[in-house]
Design a protein around this motif. Structure first.
Motif, PDB file in Angstrom:
ATOM      1  N   ALA A  30     -23.429  21.412  36.489  1.00  0.00           N
ATOM      2  CA  ALA A  30     -23.513  22.702  37.401  1.00  0.00           C
ATOM      3  C   ALA A  30     -24.675  23.188  37.886  1.00  0.00           C
ATOM      4  O   ALA A  30     -25.370  23.369  38.890  1.00  0.00           O
ATOM      5  N   ALA A  31     -25.689  22.996  36.685  1.00  0.00           N
ATOM      6  CA  ALA A  31     -27.288  23.321  37.017  1.00  0.00           C
ATOM      7  C   ALA A  31     -27.607  22.241  37.833  1.00  0.00           C
ATOM      8  O   ALA A  31     -28.672  22.787  38.731  1.00  0.00           O
ATOM      9  N   ALA A  32     -27.389  21.276  37.630  1.00  0.00           N
ATOM     10  CA  ALA A  32     -27.783  20.146  38.754  1.00  0.00           C
ATOM     11  C   ALA A  32     -27.339  20.045  40.081  1.00  0.00           C
ATOM     12  O   ALA A  32     -28.149  19.800  41.034  1.00  0.00           O
ATOM     13  N   PHE A  33     -25.927  20.145  40.147  1.00  0.00           N
ATOM     14  CA  PHE A  33     -25.420  20.014  41.558  1.00  0.00           C
ATOM     15  C   PHE A  33     -24.616  21.181  42.198  1.00  0.00           C
ATOM     16  O   PHE A  33     -24.085  21.265  43.379  1.00  0.00           O
ATOM     17  N   ASP A  34     -24.476  22.229  41.347  1.00  0.00           N
ATOM     18  CA  ASP A  34     -23.750  23.525  41.801  1.00  0.00           C
ATOM     19  C   ASP A  34     -22.617  23.212  42.619  1.00  0.00           C
ATOM     20  O   ASP A  34     -22.411  23.495  43.782  1.00  0.00           O
ATOM     21  N   PRO A  35     -21.493  22.366  42.022  1.00  0.00           N
ATOM     22  CA  PRO A  35     -20.409  22.121  42.854  1.00  0.00           C
ATOM     23  C   PRO A  35     -19.304  23.365  42.775  1.00  0.00           C
ATOM     24  O   PRO A  35     -19.489  24.317  42.222  1.00  0.00           O
ATOM     25  N   GLY A  36     -18.407  23.372  43.701  1.00  0.00           N
ATOM     26  CA  GLY A  36     -17.322  24.442  43.537  1.00  0.00           C
ATOM     27  C   GLY A  36     -16.393  24.265  42.768  1.00  0.00           C
ATOM     28  O   GLY A  36     -15.425  25.095  42.300  1.00  0.00           O
TER      29      GLY A  36
ATOM     30  N   GLY B 199      -9.678  21.223  49.864  1.00  0.00           N
ATOM     31  CA  GLY B 199     -10.243  22.564  50.353  1.00  0.00           C
ATOM     32  C   GLY B 199     -11.733  22.816  49.959  1.00  0.00           C
ATOM     33  O   GLY B 199     -12.339  24.065  50.622  1.00  0.00           O
ATOM     34  N   ASP B 200     -12.377  21.994  49.210  1.00  0.00           N
ATOM     35  CA  ASP B 200     -13.601  22.268  48.683  1.00  0.00           C
ATOM     36  C   ASP B 200     -14.484  21.289  49.232  1.00  0.00           C
ATOM     37  O   ASP B 200     -13.975  19.854  49.281  1.00  0.00           O
ATOM     38  N   SER B 201     -15.699  21.464  49.829  1.00  0.00           N
ATOM     39  CA  SER B 201     -16.517  20.407  50.363  1.00  0.00           C
ATOM     40  C   SER B 201     -17.671  19.934  49.010  1.00  0.00           C
ATOM     41  O   SER B 201     -18.233  19.018  49.339  1.00  0.00           O
ATOM     42  N   ASP B 202     -17.682  20.606  48.216  1.00  0.00           N
ATOM     43  CA  ASP B 202     -18.717  20.080  47.015  1.00  0.00           C
ATOM     44  C   ASP B 202     -17.824  19.967  45.595  1.00  0.00           C
ATOM     45  O   ASP B 202     -17.628  20.740  45.047  1.00  0.00           O
ATOM     46  N   VAL B 203     -17.769  18.720  45.203  1.00  0.00           N
ATOM     47  CA  VAL B 203     -16.837  18.522  44.064  1.00  0.00           C
ATOM     48  C   VAL B 203     -17.605  17.431  43.262  1.00  0.00           C
ATOM     49  O   VAL B 203     -18.340  16.494  43.302  1.00  0.00           O
TER      50      VAL B 203
ATOM     51  N   TRP C  65     -12.949  10.655  45.627  1.00  0.00           N
ATOM     52  CA  TRP C  65     -12.521  11.040  46.934  1.00  0.00           C
ATOM     53  C   TRP C  65     -10.958  11.016  47.288  1.00  0.00           C
ATOM     54  O   TRP C  65     -10.583  12.007  48.032  1.00  0.00           O
ATOM     55  N   ALA C  66     -10.089  10.496  46.710  1.00  0.00           N
ATOM     56  CA  ALA C  66      -8.793  10.913  46.603  1.00  0.00           C
ATOM     57  C   ALA C  66      -8.489  12.282  46.174  1.00  0.00           C
ATOM     58  O   ALA C  66      -7.644  12.899  46.616  1.00  0.00           O
ATOM     59  N   GLU C  67      -8.899  12.690  45.158  1.00  0.00           N
ATOM     60  CA  GLU C  67      -8.610  13.898  44.510  1.00  0.00           C
ATOM     61  C   GLU C  67      -9.085  15.163  45.756  1.00  0.00           C
ATOM     62  O   GLU C  67      -8.459  16.050  45.611  1.00  0.00           O
ATOM     63  N   TRP C  68     -10.057  14.809  46.374  1.00  0.00           N
ATOM     64  CA  TRP C  68     -10.585  15.865  47.263  1.00  0.00           C
ATOM     65  C   TRP C  68      -9.942  15.930  48.524  1.00  0.00           C
ATOM     66  O   TRP C  68      -9.480  16.685  49.149  1.00  0.00           O
ATOM     67  N   ARG C  69      -9.398  14.442  48.870  1.00  0.00           N
ATOM     68  CA  ARG C  69      -8.577  14.512  50.231  1.00  0.00           C
ATOM     69  C   ARG C  69      -7.128  14.888  49.964  1.00  0.00           C
ATOM     70  O   ARG C  69      -6.382  15.540  50.723  1.00  0.00           O
ATOM     71  N   PHE C  70      -6.616  14.322  48.735  1.00  0.00           N
ATOM     72  CA  PHE C  70      -5.290  14.588  48.742  1.00  0.00           C
ATOM     73  C   PHE C  70      -4.629  15.291  47.343  1.00  0.00           C
ATOM     74  O   PHE C  70      -3.554  15.403  47.176  1.00  0.00           O
ATOM     75  N   GLY C  71      -5.732  15.638  46.646  1.00  0.00           N
ATOM     76  CA  GLY C  71      -5.299  15.898  45.154  1.00  0.00           C
ATOM     77  C   GLY C  71      -5.755  17.177  44.695  1.00  0.00           C
ATOM     78  O   GLY C  71      -5.930  18.537  45.578  1.00  0.00           O
TER      79      GLY C  71
END
Length: 320
Positions: free
Chosen positions: A252-258, A125-129, A115-121
Motif C-alpha cells: 500500500a505504501a508503494a502502490f496505494d491501490p483501492g 469498479g476499481d481502477s487501481d488493484v 485482469w480477470a478479477e478486475w474485469r469480471f470478479g
C-alpha cells in the motif's frame, strides 16, 4: 459475439477455455503438463492440442491468450524463465504463431488472473488493484488506471521475494527472509508439520488427521481443521494472515491501490485468513488514521481466473 481462447499453464496442468465478452467460459479442455525435463516443444505441442480441440467446437475465436507461470518479458512474446517447465528465453509467441492461425498473446499467469478479477470478479469498479496470490509461494500483479503494470523487463509483481525479515528463513530463490517464507501455503504447512514432529500437545487434532505422519499434512487439511474449530489451526492461519497484513501494508505504501485481491489456494481459508490480515494491515499502514484504507477481498473467480484473463487480454489486444 467475440470469443477468445485462454490457456493457463501451470506445473501440473494446461487448462484451456473459450471465453466470451462477459467472462463466461463456453467450453473447456485440459491436459497434464509434460515433465519439465522434456524439450520445450512438448509443452507447445500440448498447448496446440488444447487450442485445436477448443477451435473444433468454436472455430470463430478471434485470439488466443497464454498465461504462463513464470517470468514473461515485456514484449509479451518470450518466456524468460518458467521454474516448472523447460522454458529459458523461450520465444513462445513466435513458436505458437507458426502453428495456430490466430493472434497470440503471452503474459504472466498472475497478470492474467488480476485482469480477470478486475474485469469480471472481486475488483470490478476499481481502477487501481493489487492482486496477491498465496499458493506454494506468493505471486502477484499490479493494475493501475485500468492497465496491467509489467515493469521495464516484464517481471513486476514478484512480491513473494520482498524481504520482510532480514537474515530470516532461507528462501528457494537464494535469499533470506522473503515474504513467501512467512505468508504462503509452504509457510503454513512448514509450521504445522513442525508442531507435529515436536509432539506438541496442541497439535493433537492435526496429527490425528494424518495418523501422525507429518509429511502427509497439507494446507487444505489445516484449513479444514480450522473451519471445524481446531484452535491450533485457527492460530496457524491467523499467523499467516498477520504476515499477509504486513506485506500488503508495504505494498500500500508503494502502490496505494483501492483494492487488494487475495487469491491462490490459501485464500480458501476466507475470513480465517483475511480477518487477521486486515487487523495487521490497519496497524501497519503508513499514515494510518489520515488516509483511506484499501479494501482487502478474496478473489472470486478461483482457479479459472488465469484462463479467463488470458482470453480477455488477448481479445483486448486483437481489437483495433
Amino acid at each position: 459475439m467475440s470469443l477468445a481462447i485462454g490457456i493457463d499453464i501451470g506445473g501440473t496442468k494446461v487448462a484451456g477455455g473459450v471465453v466470451d465478452e462477459n467472462g463466461e467460459i463456453l467450453a473447456r479442455a485440459r491436459r497434464d503438463t509434460p515433465h519439465r525435463s522434456k524439450r520445450p516443444q512438448v509443452v507447445e505441442d500440448t498447448i496446440v492440442d488444447v487450442v485445436e480441440e477448443l477451435r473444433a467446437e468454436h472455430p470463430d475465436v478471434v485470439a488466443v491468450g497464454i498465461g504462463a507461470a513464470g517470468f514473461v518479458a515485456a514484449d509479451r512474446a518470450t518466456v524468460v524463465f518458467a521454474p516448472h517447465l523447460s522454458w529459458r528465453d523461450e520465444p513462445l509467441r513466435d513458436a505458437l504463431s507458426k502453428r495456430i492461425d490466430a493472434p497470440i498473446m503471452v503474459d504472466n499467469d498472475a497478470n492474467a488472473a488480476c485482469w480477470a478479477e478486475w474485469r469480471f470478479g472481486a475488483a470490478q469498479g476499481d481502477s487501481d488493484v493489487v492482486m496477491v496470490n498465496l499458493g506454494t509461494g506468493i505471486g502477484g500483479a499490479i493494475l493501475m488506471h485500468g492497465e496491467v503494470i509489467r515493469g521495464r523487463y516484464g517481471i513486476a509483481g514478484e512480491f513473494g521475494h520482498m524481504q520482510v525479515v532480514p537474515e530470516g528463513q532461507r528462501c528457494e530463490c537464494g535469499n533470506r527472509g522473503c515474504w513467501e517464507q512467512y505468508a504462503s501455503g509452504n509457510a503454513l504447512v512448514r509450521e504445522a508439520r513442525a508442531m507435529i514432529l515436536a509432539n506438541s500437545p496442541v497439535a493433537t487434532d492435526l496429527a490425528a488427521r494424518v495418523d501422525g505422519r507429518a509429511d502427509e499434512l497439507t494446507g487444505p487439511i489445516v484449513t479444514e481443521a480450522a473451519r471445524e474449530g481446531d484452535p491450533t489451526s485457527i492460530e496457524l492461519l491467523a499467523e499467516i494472515g498477520h504476515w499477509l497484513g504486513i506485506g500488503i501494508a508495504n505494498l500500500a505504501a508503494a502502490f496505494d491501490p483501492g483494492t487488494f485481491v487475495i487469491g491462490g489456494g490459501v485464500s480458501a481459508a476466507g475470513e480465517l485468513l483475511l480477518g487477521p490480515a486486515r487487523d495487521t494491515f490497519r496497524r501497519r499502514l503508513t499514515g494510518r488514521g489520515y488516509r483511506p484504507e484499501a479494501r482487502i477481498v478474496a478473489a472470486r473467480l478461483g482457479n479459472e481466473a488465469g484462463l479467463i484473463g488470458a482470453a480477455d487480454l488477448a481479445r483486448n489486444d486483437s481489437t483495433p
